[in-house]
Design a protein around this motif. Structure first.
Motif, mmCIF file in Angstrom:
data_model
loop_
_atom_site.group_PDB
_atom_site.id
_atom_site.type_symbol
_atom_site.label_atom_id
_atom_site.label_comp_id
_atom_site.label_asym_id
_atom_site.label_seq_id
_atom_site.Cartn_x
_atom_site.Cartn_y
_atom_site.Cartn_z
ATOM 1 N N ASN A 95 0.856 -1.181 0.000
ATOM 2 C CA ASN A 95 0.000 0.000 0.000
ATOM 3 C C ASN A 95 0.898 1.240 0.000
ATOM 4 O O ASN A 95 1.218 1.809 1.054
ATOM 5 N N VAL A 96 1.307 1.651 -1.204
ATOM 6 C CA VAL A 96 2.295 2.724 -1.323
ATOM 7 C C VAL A 96 1.688 4.083 -1.002
ATOM 8 O O VAL A 96 2.315 4.913 -0.322
ATOM 9 N N GLU A 97 0.487 4.325 -1.468
ATOM 10 C CA GLU A 97 -0.127 5.639 -1.258
ATOM 11 C C GLU A 97 -0.352 5.920 0.225
ATOM 12 O O GLU A 97 -0.026 7.002 0.733
ATOM 13 N N GLU A 98 -0.906 4.952 0.927
ATOM 14 C CA GLU A 98 -1.141 5.129 2.359
ATOM 15 C C GLU A 98 0.178 5.263 3.115
ATOM 16 O O GLU A 98 0.297 6.037 4.078
ATOM 17 N N SER A 99 1.174 4.537 2.658
ATOM 18 C CA SER A 99 2.491 4.630 3.292
ATOM 19 C C SER A 99 3.083 6.027 3.120
ATOM 20 O O SER A 99 3.712 6.569 4.049
ATOM 21 N N GLN A 100 2.870 6.633 1.945
ATOM 22 C CA GLN A 100 3.380 7.984 1.710
ATOM 23 C C GLN A 100 2.680 9.002 2.599
ATOM 24 O O GLN A 100 3.302 9.942 3.116
ATOM 25 N N LYS A 101 1.385 8.817 2.829
ATOM 26 C CA LYS A 101 0.652 9.726 3.713
ATOM 27 C C LYS A 101 1.186 9.643 5.138
ATOM 28 O O LYS A 101 1.335 10.661 5.833
ATOM 29 N N VAL A 102 1.475 8.420 5.594
ATOM 30 C CA VAL A 102 2.011 8.251 6.942
ATOM 31 C C VAL A 102 3.402 8.861 7.042
ATOM 32 O O VAL A 102 3.778 9.433 8.087
ATOM 33 N N MET A 103 4.185 8.798 5.964
ATOM 34 C CA MET A 103 5.513 9.415 5.982
ATOM 35 C C MET A 103 5.413 10.933 6.117
ATOM 36 O O MET A 103 6.264 11.572 6.761
ATOM 37 N N ASP A 104 4.405 11.516 5.519
ATOM 38 C CA ASP A 104 4.196 12.962 5.700
ATOM 39 C C ASP A 104 3.936 13.290 7.159
ATOM 40 O O ASP A 104 4.430 14.302 7.693
ATOM 41 N N GLU A 105 3.147 12.415 7.835
ATOM 42 C CA GLU A 105 2.899 12.621 9.267
ATOM 43 C C GLU A 105 4.184 12.456 10.070
ATOM 44 O O GLU A 105 4.398 13.146 11.086
ATOM 45 N N VAL A 106 5.061 11.557 9.615
ATOM 46 C CA VAL A 106 6.346 11.367 10.289
ATOM 47 C C VAL A 106 7.196 12.634 10.198
ATOM 48 O O VAL A 106 7.843 13.049 11.186
ATOM 49 N N GLU A 107 7.203 13.250 9.043
ATOM 50 C CA GLU A 107 7.990 14.473 8.876
ATOM 51 C C GLU A 107 7.469 15.584 9.775
ATOM 52 O O GLU A 107 8.251 16.353 10.361
ATOM 53 N N LYS A 108 6.161 15.687 9.900
ATOM 54 C CA LYS A 108 5.586 16.687 10.799
ATOM 55 C C LYS A 108 5.986 16.412 12.251
ATOM 56 O O LYS A 108 6.313 17.344 13.014
ATOM 57 N N ALA A 109 5.939 15.127 12.648
ATOM 58 C CA ALA A 109 6.320 14.768 14.016
ATOM 59 C C ALA A 109 7.795 15.037 14.255
ATOM 60 O O ALA A 109 8.201 15.456 15.362
ATOM 61 N N ARG A 110 8.628 14.822 13.253
ATOM 62 C CA ARG A 110 10.055 15.113 13.398
ATOM 63 C C ARG A 110 10.298 16.619 13.609
ATOM 64 O O ARG A 110 11.166 17.003 14.419
ATOM 65 N N ALA A 111 9.550 17.441 12.888
ATOM 66 C CA ALA A 111 9.697 18.888 13.070
ATOM 67 C C ALA A 111 9.303 19.286 14.481
ATOM 68 O O ALA A 111 9.983 20.114 15.129
ATOM 69 N N LYS A 112 8.234 18.721 14.977
ATOM 70 C CA LYS A 112 7.816 19.008 16.354
ATOM 71 C C LYS A 112 8.870 18.532 17.351
ATOM 72 O O LYS A 112 9.118 19.193 18.377
ATOM 73 N N LYS A 113 9.482 17.402 17.039
ATOM 74 C CA LYS A 113 10.496 16.872 17.951
ATOM 75 C C LYS A 113 11.708 17.794 18.004
ATOM 76 O O LYS A 113 12.275 18.039 19.086
ATOM 77 N N ARG A 114 12.132 18.315 16.859
ATOM 78 C CA ARG A 114 13.279 19.228 16.852
ATOM 79 C C ARG A 114 12.980 20.468 17.687
ATOM 80 O O ARG A 114 13.843 20.955 18.439
ATOM 81 N N GLU A 115 11.779 20.983 17.577
ATOM 82 C CA GLU A 115 11.409 22.151 18.374
ATOM 83 C C GLU A 115 11.407 21.822 19.863
ATOM 84 O O GLU A 115 11.891 22.601 20.695
ATOM 85 N N ALA A 116 10.851 20.638 20.226
ATOM 86 C CA ALA A 116 10.814 20.243 21.643
ATOM 87 C C ALA A 116 12.206 20.022 22.182
ATOM 88 O O ALA A 116 12.505 20.372 23.343
ATOM 89 N N GLU A 117 13.104 19.436 21.379
ATOM 90 C CA GLU A 117 14.484 19.228 21.827
ATOM 91 C C GLU A 117 15.200 20.570 22.026
ATOM 92 O O GLU A 117 16.003 20.721 22.971
#
Length: 280
Positions: A95-117
């Motif tokens: 399921n490539v399309e759904e996987s790509q959507k989840v990766m977008d959420e991962v990038e958003k979470a990574r940005a939040k993590k950098r700010e929290a760190e």
């Protein structure tokens, strides 16, 4: 976990037989399964508490504000790890399309993590920030680092141990619900049987009381019984007296007949003797 091979028999045919037999009779094996899974969860929770105490003794004490900032970083790490594990699962399923959507959420979470760190780094000295801050996973009691990379987080949250404890905890909650429903049903049936027994006992007691409250009926019944018995005795007495009287009459008649016959015989004999004398 290194538990060795399971000593139980894992056979799909036996499982099918059990499922078919459970439709006709409830064996209540869910209680045994619940106890078995509860032992795993209890051991995991015990190890989690021990690890927390050990970390509290070894790591430096920090203020509540700094602890809240560190906790925010841990929460974002956990979110990233779960999303990456989901991405790998979707990729394995194709399921490539759904996987790509989840990766977008991962990038958003990574940005939040950098700010929290960054917020956490500014609130602590450089020496203390470089120290590895550990946290205990509430699901499988494993250690999680504050500075773990994405690969380490994905391996943890997508690993068999973590997913296995998630499945065990979900199954345990389901079994608790099933056991509670069956126990409630059994208690209702038991209460119903007890109410039926009490109703029967009250009915018997009511009948006995009604019988004792109406002595006239009982006396009249007893009087009728006594009267019928006396009448039957009187009839028997009358029949016996009649039979005696008949026997007595029969005897008197027979005795009178015998006397008359003897008298006639004596008269004939006296005549014969007188005739014989006159002839002589």
């Amino acid at each position: 976990m290194d538990l060795g091979e399971c000593l139980k028999v894992h056979d799909l045919a036996l499982r099918a037989d059990y499922e078919i037999a459970s439709k006709e009779q409830d064996f209540f094996f869910e209680l045994d399964a619940m106890d078995h899974l509860q032992s795993f969860i209890a051991d995991c929770d015990r190890r989690t508490e021990v690890a927390k105490k050990r970390l509290a003794e070894t790591q430096e004490e920090i203020s509540a504000e700094v602890a809240a900032k560190a906790e925010r970083v841990h929460e974002l790490n956990e979110e990233i790890g779960k999303l990456l594990a989901k991405v790998e699962q979707l990729g394995a399923e194709g399921n490539v399309e759904e996987s790509q959507k989840v990766m977008d959420e991962v990038e958003k979470a990574r940005a939040k993590k950098r700010e929290a760190e960054e917020v956490y780094r500014n609130s602590m000295p450089a020496s203390s920030f470089q120290q590895q801050k550990l946290r205990v996973c509430e699901v499988c009691s494993a250690y999680l680092g504050l500075h773990d990379n994405d690969r380490r987080l994905a391996d943890h949250f997508g690993g068999k141990l973590h997913l296995g404890f998630i499945e065990i905890r979900e199954k345990l909650e389901e079994l608790k619900r099933v056991v509670a429903e069956k126990q409630e049903k059994r208690n209702q049936e038991r209460l119903k049987r007890r109410e039926e027994r009490e109703r029967e006992e009250r009915e018997k007691l009511r009948r006995s009381r009604s019988h004792s409250k109406n002595p006239k009926r009982s006396r009249s019944r007893e009087h009728r019984r006594h009267r019928s018995r006396s009448m039957s005795r009187e009839r028997k007495r009358r029949t016996r007296s009649k039979s005696r009287e008949k026997r007595h009459r029969h005897r008197s008649r027979s005795s009178s007949r015998s006397r008359s016959r003897s008298h006639q015989r004596s008269g004939h004999s006296s005549r014969d003797r007188s005739r014989e004398r006159s002839r002589r």
